[in-house]
Design a protein around this motif. Structure first.
Motif, mmCIF file in Angstrom:
data_model
loop_
_atom_site.group_PDB
_atom_site.id
_atom_site.type_symbol
_atom_site.label_atom_id
_atom_site.label_comp_id
_atom_site.label_asym_id
_atom_site.label_seq_id
_atom_site.Cartn_x
_atom_site.Cartn_y
_atom_site.Cartn_z
ATOM 1 N N GLU A 90 1.444 -0.836 -0.507
ATOM 2 C CA GLU A 90 0.079 0.013 -0.237
ATOM 3 C C GLU A 90 1.292 1.411 0.254
ATOM 4 N N LYS A 91 1.857 1.185 0.810
ATOM 5 C CA LYS A 91 2.592 2.751 1.304
ATOM 6 C C LYS A 91 4.071 2.571 0.430
ATOM 7 N N ARG A 92 4.663 1.098 0.273
ATOM 8 C CA ARG A 92 5.935 1.698 -0.516
ATOM 9 C C ARG A 92 5.823 0.303 -1.607
ATOM 10 N N PRO A 93 5.384 -0.407 -2.242
ATOM 11 C CA PRO A 93 5.309 -1.160 -3.023
ATOM 12 C C PRO A 93 6.423 -1.248 -3.876
ATOM 13 N N GLU A 94 7.804 -0.172 -3.864
ATOM 14 C CA GLU A 94 8.454 -0.771 -4.575
ATOM 15 C C GLU A 94 10.011 -1.287 -3.707
ATOM 16 N N LEU A 95 9.400 -1.816 -3.150
ATOM 17 C CA LEU A 95 10.436 -2.452 -1.350
ATOM 18 C C LEU A 95 9.909 -4.200 -1.962
ATOM 19 N N LEU A 96 8.988 -4.018 -1.751
ATOM 20 C CA LEU A 96 8.575 -5.704 -2.382
ATOM 21 C C LEU A 96 9.335 -6.312 -3.484
ATOM 22 N N GLU A 97 9.894 -5.334 -4.264
ATOM 23 C CA GLU A 97 10.896 -6.640 -5.123
ATOM 24 C C GLU A 97 12.515 -6.907 -4.072
ATOM 25 N N GLN A 98 12.834 -6.502 -3.472
ATOM 26 C CA GLN A 98 13.464 -7.073 -2.832
ATOM 27 C C GLN A 98 14.070 -8.272 -2.098
ATOM 28 N N LYS A 99 14.826 -8.735 -2.109
ATOM 29 C CA LYS A 99 14.889 -10.346 -2.659
ATOM 30 C C LYS A 99 14.517 -10.578 -1.165
ATOM 31 N N TRP A 100 15.012 -10.274 0.024
ATOM 32 C CA TRP A 100 14.704 -10.612 1.348
ATOM 33 C C TRP A 100 13.772 -10.703 1.138
ATOM 34 N N ILE A 101 12.836 -9.487 1.198
ATOM 35 C CA ILE A 101 11.514 -9.522 0.760
ATOM 36 C C ILE A 101 10.194 -10.842 0.421
ATOM 37 N N LYS A 102 11.210 -10.944 -0.727
ATOM 38 C CA LYS A 102 9.759 -11.766 -1.792
ATOM 39 C C LYS A 102 10.355 -13.064 -0.911
ATOM 40 N N ILE A 103 11.638 -13.968 -0.168
ATOM 41 C CA ILE A 103 11.903 -15.364 -0.039
ATOM 42 C C ILE A 103 11.726 -15.100 0.889
ATOM 43 N N GLY A 104 12.073 -13.924 2.026
ATOM 44 C CA GLY A 104 11.730 -14.408 3.370
ATOM 45 C C GLY A 104 10.527 -15.341 3.768
ATOM 46 N N PRO A 105 9.517 -14.931 3.832
ATOM 47 C CA PRO A 105 7.398 -15.341 4.178
ATOM 48 C C PRO A 105 7.753 -16.383 2.987
ATOM 49 N N HIS A 106 8.291 -16.819 2.149
ATOM 50 C CA HIS A 106 8.455 -18.571 2.019
ATOM 51 C C HIS A 106 9.297 -19.681 2.781
ATOM 52 N N ILE A 107 9.898 -19.180 3.894
ATOM 53 C CA ILE A 107 11.260 -19.406 4.325
ATOM 54 C C ILE A 107 9.740 -19.741 5.667
ATOM 55 N N ILE A 108 10.014 -18.828 5.693
ATOM 56 C CA ILE A 108 9.514 -18.820 7.446
ATOM 57 C C ILE A 108 7.828 -19.430 7.385
ATOM 58 N N ASN A 109 6.940 -20.045 6.200
ATOM 59 C CA ASN A 109 6.552 -20.324 6.383
ATOM 60 C C ASN A 109 6.109 -22.167 5.589
ATOM 61 N N THR A 110 7.540 -22.208 5.221
ATOM 62 C CA THR A 110 7.847 -23.985 4.901
ATOM 63 C C THR A 110 8.236 -23.750 6.465
ATOM 64 N N PHE A 111 8.460 -23.385 7.337
ATOM 65 C CA PHE A 111 9.248 -24.115 8.348
ATOM 66 C C PHE A 111 8.102 -24.586 9.335
ATOM 67 N N LEU A 112 6.893 -23.790 9.247
ATOM 68 C CA LEU A 112 5.753 -23.045 9.873
ATOM 69 C C LEU A 112 4.717 -24.224 9.071
ATOM 70 N N LEU A 113 4.290 -24.669 8.053
ATOM 71 C CA LEU A 113 4.339 -26.111 8.343
ATOM 72 C C LEU A 113 4.568 -27.545 8.331
ATOM 73 N N ILE A 114 6.423 -27.365 8.321
ATOM 74 C CA ILE A 114 7.237 -28.245 8.584
ATOM 75 C C ILE A 114 6.938 -28.708 10.143
#
Length: 120
Positions: free
Chosen positions: A25-49
């Protein structure tokens, strides 16, 4: 120990989701940073495990497990609505965000109560 890890990943997951909605909503350009793209997937993978580990440790698949199926269905809805919320704009973003949060709350209630039908 696994339960504490699972609860930690739940908090990290919902926090990252809300944070990404804020950024969308406020800073959509920041969503393109690699760690913001990958971080949630890592967290959610461990959440599922950790979630699957708890299911097998608790032998919940050997008894009545409808509540686990309900959580998995709600999880799919949460992910779908989350994708819509992050990628959309305007009113649709906020409706999808509210729906995703409702799914999250439902999942939490089912996890505590072990009943898929929370209104009965």
């Amino acid at each position: 120990m696994i339960k504490i890890l699972h609860l930690t990943f739940i908090l990290l997951s919902i926090s990252s989701f809300v944070g990404r909605i804020y950024l969308a909503e406020k800073r959509p350009e920041l969503l393109e940073q690699k760690w913001i793209k990958i971080g949630p997937h890592i967290i959610n993978t461990f959440l599922l495990i950790t979630g699957f580990t708890l299911v097998f440790q608790g032998s919940w698949l050997s008894a009545e497990y409808g509540w686990i199926v309900a959580k998995l269905i709600a999880l799919v809805a949460y992910v779908g609505l989350g994708i819509v919320a992050i990628k959309s704009q305007g009113e649709l973003r906020w409706k999808a965000f509210a729906g995703a949060l409702a799914c999250f709350v439902y999942i939490a209630i089912v996890a505590v109560s072990k009943h898929a039908f929370i209104f009965f």
